[in-house]
Design an enzyme around this catalytic site. Structure first.
Site, PDB file in Angstrom:
ATOM      1  N   TYR A 138       0.819  -1.217   0.000  1.00 22.96           N
ATOM      2  CA  TYR A 138       0.000   0.000   0.000  1.00 22.96           C
ATOM      3  C   TYR A 138       0.852   1.267   0.000  1.00 22.96           C
ATOM      4  O   TYR A 138       0.375   2.338  -0.347  1.00 22.96           O
ATOM      5  CB  TYR A 138      -0.942   0.034   1.212  1.00 22.96           C
ATOM      6  CG  TYR A 138      -1.986  -1.068   1.220  1.00 22.96           C
ATOM      7  CD1 TYR A 138      -2.313  -1.765   0.073  1.00 22.96           C
ATOM      8  CD2 TYR A 138      -2.653  -1.403   2.390  1.00 22.96           C
ATOM      9  CE1 TYR A 138      -3.251  -2.778   0.086  1.00 22.96           C
ATOM     10  CE2 TYR A 138      -3.607  -2.416   2.408  1.00 22.96           C
ATOM     11  CZ  TYR A 138      -3.891  -3.098   1.255  1.00 22.96           C
ATOM     12  OH  TYR A 138      -4.826  -4.103   1.272  1.00 22.96           O
ATOM     13  N   LYS A 188       3.598 -15.277   2.535  1.00 23.99           N
ATOM     14  CA  LYS A 188       3.511 -15.938   1.233  1.00 23.99           C
ATOM     15  C   LYS A 188       4.945 -16.177   0.789  1.00 23.99           C
ATOM     16  O   LYS A 188       5.389 -15.726  -0.266  1.00 23.99           O
ATOM     17  CB  LYS A 188       2.730 -15.024   0.266  1.00 23.99           C
ATOM     18  CG  LYS A 188       2.395 -15.617  -1.070  1.00 23.99           C
ATOM     19  CD  LYS A 188       1.304 -16.662  -1.011  1.00 23.99           C
ATOM     20  CE  LYS A 188       1.074 -17.237  -2.404  1.00 23.99           C
ATOM     21  NZ  LYS A 188       0.265 -18.461  -2.381  1.00 23.99           N
ATOM     22  N   ASP A 220      -2.916 -17.989   1.586  1.00 19.89           N
ATOM     23  CA  ASP A 220      -4.052 -18.637   0.910  1.00 19.89           C
ATOM     24  C   ASP A 220      -4.619 -19.764   1.783  1.00 19.89           C
ATOM     25  O   ASP A 220      -5.843 -19.911   1.905  1.00 19.89           O
ATOM     26  CB  ASP A 220      -3.649 -19.153  -0.481  1.00 19.89           C
ATOM     27  CG  ASP A 220      -2.269 -19.784  -0.530  1.00 19.89           C
ATOM     28  OD1 ASP A 220      -1.532 -19.663   0.465  1.00 19.89           O
ATOM     29  OD2 ASP A 220      -1.922 -20.411  -1.545  1.00 19.89           O
ATOM     30  N   ASP A 244      -5.476  -6.863   5.941  1.00 21.26           N
ATOM     31  CA  ASP A 244      -6.675  -6.157   5.492  1.00 21.26           C
ATOM     32  C   ASP A 244      -7.746  -7.169   5.085  1.00 21.26           C
ATOM     33  O   ASP A 244      -8.903  -7.120   5.524  1.00 21.26           O
ATOM     34  CB  ASP A 244      -6.262  -5.281   4.283  1.00 21.26           C
ATOM     35  CG  ASP A 244      -7.347  -4.332   3.830  1.00 21.26           C
ATOM     36  OD1 ASP A 244      -8.408  -4.295   4.473  1.00 21.26           O
ATOM     37  OD2 ASP A 244      -7.124  -3.630   2.828  1.00 21.26           O
ATOM     38  N   ASP A 248     -11.131  -8.766   7.540  1.00 22.01           N
ATOM     39  CA  ASP A 248     -12.526  -8.643   7.100  1.00 22.01           C
ATOM     40  C   ASP A 248     -13.181 -10.021   7.041  1.00 22.01           C
ATOM     41  O   ASP A 248     -14.334 -10.185   7.434  1.00 22.01           O
ATOM     42  CB  ASP A 248     -12.603  -7.986   5.718  1.00 22.01           C
ATOM     43  CG  ASP A 248     -12.813  -6.485   5.820  1.00 22.01           C
ATOM     44  OD1 ASP A 248     -12.436  -5.918   6.862  1.00 22.01           O
ATOM     45  OD2 ASP A 248     -13.345  -5.879   4.869  1.00 22.01           O
TER      46      ASP A 248
END
Ligand code: NAD
Length: 356
Positions: A138, A188, A220, A244, A248
């Site tokens: 980001y 990852k 994942d 993020d 959620d």
């Protein structure tokens, strides 16, 4: 204890009022709490042309903690980006270096039916997701879109410095120490070098916390495990982008956005505490908002900024007692039942806290 109260817009003032009702109970018990209000978001823009006025920032800097309602609304959607209410949250994070975002996903037994997952999968769920807030793709440079149609190229850079990784991992370990002592670091590393560095540093730090069981999981797989068997997790620590998305996902395991608190902490225990939901303009001013996410955010404030587990647990117990009495605001009420108002829910929690 000095607390800045930033109500913001929409349902922000209504839910923060109920949190203050709880603070008043604690004051009545002799706790020394100083509070001061300031404008933020759209309300601050309306009054001063700035969603984060210098006076508000000054108050936040002088306070130990911030209770933040919510900001935003359709009225402000056409403003220039730097004047939008949401800019205030980003500004506060940056100015105060709130780098660790804590999002619990807890299922209260009374609300196990509210989740879209089967009650036997989610009942008793109690996860904490710790998300890094200041680095990652980001913020990384270079970024942009170059070239001409039909051959344009878009690119972003995943970027983490060692100090950024170290401090968020230490936060993860410390939080795990205060809970179930299990920390799952999510990365990852099979394809991203940045996250291999993350994993290496996690391994380096682990011996400093011998009581915490550290594990690693690819993002994942973690997304899958969160819906398959979410109770295997205690604390999850991860970078900005993975956090993020995973936070959620985890929040929806609990079924209601009106129940979920959060904290954003700096390195010294100062924090901004807010519900994860927004300003809910569709129900603002109608007494329909669920104040429990805001009240539970305040419980987190006592736990993480003031180190007062007794009060934090007392507030959480009072919330459970209000739910056990059958009180439900519209977002968590069963169809055909008469929902409680924001003030009725707040008053029930306050009464329960007082009686204990
Ligand atoms: P929202 O979270 O405000 O609302 C989504 C839905 O959930 C709405 O139907 C709303 O009525 C309901 N809801 C939210 N909180 C509730 C509560 N406490 N009790 C009962 N129902 C509740 O999200 P949105 O509608 O996408 O955004 C509205 C505004 O909030 C936008 O301007 C957005 O930018 C802003 N926003 C602010 C924050 C923040 O202040 N941290 C976070 C997210 C969105």
């Amino acid at each position: 204890m000095k607390i800045a109260l930033l109500a913001g817009d929409g349902i922000g003032p209504e839910i923060l009022r109920e949190a203050v009702r709880i603070l008043d109970v604690l004051r009545g018990e002799g706790l020394k709490i100083e509070t001061e209000e300031a404008l933020v978001g759209g309300a601050a823009y309306d009054a001063h042309g700035d969603p984060l006025p210098a006076k508000t920032l000054e108050l936040v800097k002088q306070s130990d903690a911030v209770l933040f309602g919510a900001v935003g609304g359709p009225k402000y959607d056409t403003l220039a980006r730097d004047k939008r209410p949401e800019k205030a949250i980003l500004g506060l994070r940056k100015e105060c270096d709130f780098f660790a975002n804590l999002r619990p996903a807890t299922v209260f037994p009374e609300l196990a039916d509210a989740s879209t997952l089967k009650p036997e999968v989610v009942s008793g769920l109690d996860i904490m997701i710790v998300r890094e807030l200041t680095g990652d793709i980001y913020f990384g440079q270079p970024r942009g879109v170059t070239g001409e149609k039909p051959n344009r190229v878009g690119f972003n850079t995943m970027h983490y410095t060692e100090p950024q990784i170290r401090r968020i991992l230490h936060s993860g370990f410390r939080i795990a120490m205060a809970r179930g002592r299990k920390l799952c670091s999510v990365d990852k590393m099979n394809v991203l070098e940045t996250t291999q560095l993350w994993r290496d540093i996690a391994e380096e730090i682990a011996p400093e916390y011998p009581e915490v069981a550290l594990s690693h999981m690819l993002v994942d797989n973690c997304a899958m495990q969160l819906v398959r068997n979410p109770r295997q997790f205690d604390v999850i620590v991860t970078g900005n982008m993975f956090g993020d998305i995973l936070s959620d996902e985890a929040s929806m395991l609990t079924g209601s956005i009106g129940m979920l608190p959060s904290a954003s902490l700096d390195g010294n225990g100062k924090g901004l505490y807010e519900p994860i939901h927004g300003s809910a303009p569709d129900i603002a001013g109608q007494g329909k908002a669920n104040p429990l996410a805001m009240i539970l955010s305040m419980a987190m404030m006592f736990r993480y900024t003031f180190g007062n587990e007794e009060i934090a647990a007392g507030i959480e117990k009072a919330v459970r007692a209000a739910l056990a009495q059958g009180l439900r605001t519209a977002d968590i009420a069963a169809q055909g039942t008469r929902p409680a108002s924001t003030a009725q829910m707040g008053a029930a929690v306050a009464a329960s806290l007082q009686s204990h």
